[in-house]
Design a protein around this motif. Structure first.
Motif, PDB file in Angstrom:
ATOM      1  N   LEU A  16       6.710  -9.751   7.170  1.00 62.53           N
ATOM      2  CA  LEU A  16       6.112  -9.696   8.607  1.00 62.53           C
ATOM      3  C   LEU A  16       5.739  -8.268   8.550  1.00 62.53           C
ATOM      4  O   LEU A  16       4.312  -8.086   8.982  1.00 62.53           O
ATOM      5  CB  LEU A  16       7.088  -9.916   9.667  1.00 62.53           C
ATOM      6  N   ARG A  17       6.314  -7.269   8.187  1.00 63.68           N
ATOM      7  CA  ARG A  17       5.877  -5.759   7.767  1.00 63.68           C
ATOM      8  C   ARG A  17       4.439  -5.791   7.191  1.00 63.68           C
ATOM      9  O   ARG A  17       3.519  -5.037   7.563  1.00 63.68           O
ATOM     10  CB  ARG A  17       6.901  -4.959   7.621  1.00 63.68           C
ATOM     11  N   ARG A  18       4.550  -6.457   6.078  1.00 67.55           N
ATOM     12  CA  ARG A  18       3.356  -6.296   5.298  1.00 67.55           C
ATOM     13  C   ARG A  18       2.049  -7.183   5.881  1.00 67.55           C
ATOM     14  O   ARG A  18       0.997  -6.823   5.946  1.00 67.55           O
ATOM     15  CB  ARG A  18       3.886  -7.062   3.730  1.00 67.55           C
ATOM     16  N   ALA A  19       2.418  -8.349   6.634  1.00 66.82           N
ATOM     17  CA  ALA A  19       1.427  -8.881   7.369  1.00 66.82           C
ATOM     18  C   ALA A  19       0.803  -7.971   8.357  1.00 66.82           C
ATOM     19  O   ALA A  19      -0.413  -7.878   8.577  1.00 66.82           O
ATOM     20  CB  ALA A  19       1.970 -10.241   7.988  1.00 66.82           C
ATOM     21  N   VAL A  20       1.549  -7.301   9.076  1.00 60.20           N
ATOM     22  CA  VAL A  20       1.055  -6.491  10.247  1.00 60.20           C
ATOM     23  C   VAL A  20       0.350  -5.299   9.638  1.00 60.20           C
ATOM     24  O   VAL A  20      -0.463  -4.966  10.043  1.00 60.20           O
ATOM     25  CB  VAL A  20       2.439  -5.871  11.176  1.00 60.20           C
ATOM     26  N   ALA A  21       0.924  -4.616   8.545  1.00 61.59           N
ATOM     27  CA  ALA A  21       0.040  -3.483   7.709  1.00 61.59           C
ATOM     28  C   ALA A  21      -1.334  -4.119   7.429  1.00 61.59           C
ATOM     29  O   ALA A  21      -2.375  -3.333   7.490  1.00 61.59           O
ATOM     30  CB  ALA A  21       0.883  -3.220   6.631  1.00 61.59           C
ATOM     31  N   GLU A  22      -1.358  -5.323   6.904  1.00 64.39           N
ATOM     32  CA  GLU A  22      -2.623  -5.775   6.474  1.00 64.39           C
ATOM     33  C   GLU A  22      -3.610  -6.297   7.686  1.00 64.39           C
ATOM     34  O   GLU A  22      -4.730  -5.957   7.520  1.00 64.39           O
ATOM     35  CB  GLU A  22      -2.262  -6.941   5.495  1.00 64.39           C
ATOM     36  N   ALA A  23      -3.157  -7.007   8.630  1.00 65.39           N
ATOM     37  CA  ALA A  23      -3.776  -7.505   9.624  1.00 65.39           C
ATOM     38  C   ALA A  23      -4.332  -6.419  10.640  1.00 65.39           C
ATOM     39  O   ALA A  23      -5.139  -6.494  11.414  1.00 65.39           O
ATOM     40  CB  ALA A  23      -3.078  -8.763  10.305  1.00 65.39           C
TER      41      ALA A  23
END
Length: 218
Positions: A57-64
């Motif tokens: 989730l953290r990776r997805a937030v950073a990317e999006a």
């Protein structure tokens, strides 16, 4: 927000517990393929694994780089889409996750607050889904499995690192294919997607929640 468009990160889970599908991911995929007006949607599937789900989730937030984050999960047996009001700082797994882990009475975040309230306008979101013809309710417990783990992990991330971003957790019922004998409530993912679209539009445009009764006694 970017212009008049709200950037949304919408997550669902991979199947777990021996199931072949997870309706949370089915619904998230449908919404991403046909997002509501005024909203752009990035859909990401999370693993049903303690720890790794929040890391993903953290990776997805950073990317999006979203303005709004809504995480979907499966709550088999519930008759409608339920917006979670609170996430608890506890992992207490009734069954193992997809990596075989089964934490008992462990914190999601060591030293973190006991609980977080959703930063979504939860009652307005419920009302919007009902207005769209989708059965919906406010929930006061996200359980203590990976769904609550992600709900708390998201809330902690937003509160401590991304205070300008709002988000919350929403549970969806089983899909009909998961209940072929019809002995438990189920909703087609297409119907769930209608509700989620209404929820996203409401969350994107509403800052003050409705003051209506949605409490429960048990």
């Amino acid at each position: 927000m970017s212009g008049s468009t709200t950037r949304v990160l919408l997550t669902g889970f991979e199947p777990f517990g021996g199931e072949a599908v997870n309706p949370s991911w089915q619904a998230a995929s449908l919404v991403a393929a046909e997002p509501p007006d005024g909203v752009s949607v990035t859909a990401v599937q999370l693993p049903c694994v303690f720890g790794e789900s929040v890391a993903a989730l953290r990776r997805a937030v950073a990317e999006a780089r979203p303005d709004l984050v809504v995480c979907l999960g499966q709550a088999g047996g519930r008759p409608g889409v339920t917006v979670e009001r609170v996430a608890l700082n506890v992992d207490d797994a009734r069954i193992p996750d997809n990596a075989g882990a089964q934490p008992i009475d462990e914190p999601v975040v060591a030293g973190g607050p006991a609980a977080y309230f959703s930063s979504l306008p939860v009652k307005a979101c419920v009302a919007a889904m009902r207005d769209a013809g989708v059965p919906a309710a406010l929930s006061h417990t996200a359980g203590t499995f990976v769904c609550n783990h992600v709900a708390y992990g998201l809330a902690h991330l937003l509160a401590t690192e991304l205070p300008g971003v709002r988000g919350g957790f929403v549970h969806v019922p089983w899909a009909p294919v998961q209940v072929p004998d019809g002995t438990a409530p189920a909703l087609p993912p297409e119907v769930v997607a209608v509700g989620v679209r209404a929820l996203l539009q409401t969350a994107a445009s509403t800052s003050t929640d409705l003051r209506v009764t949605e409490g429960t006694t048990h």
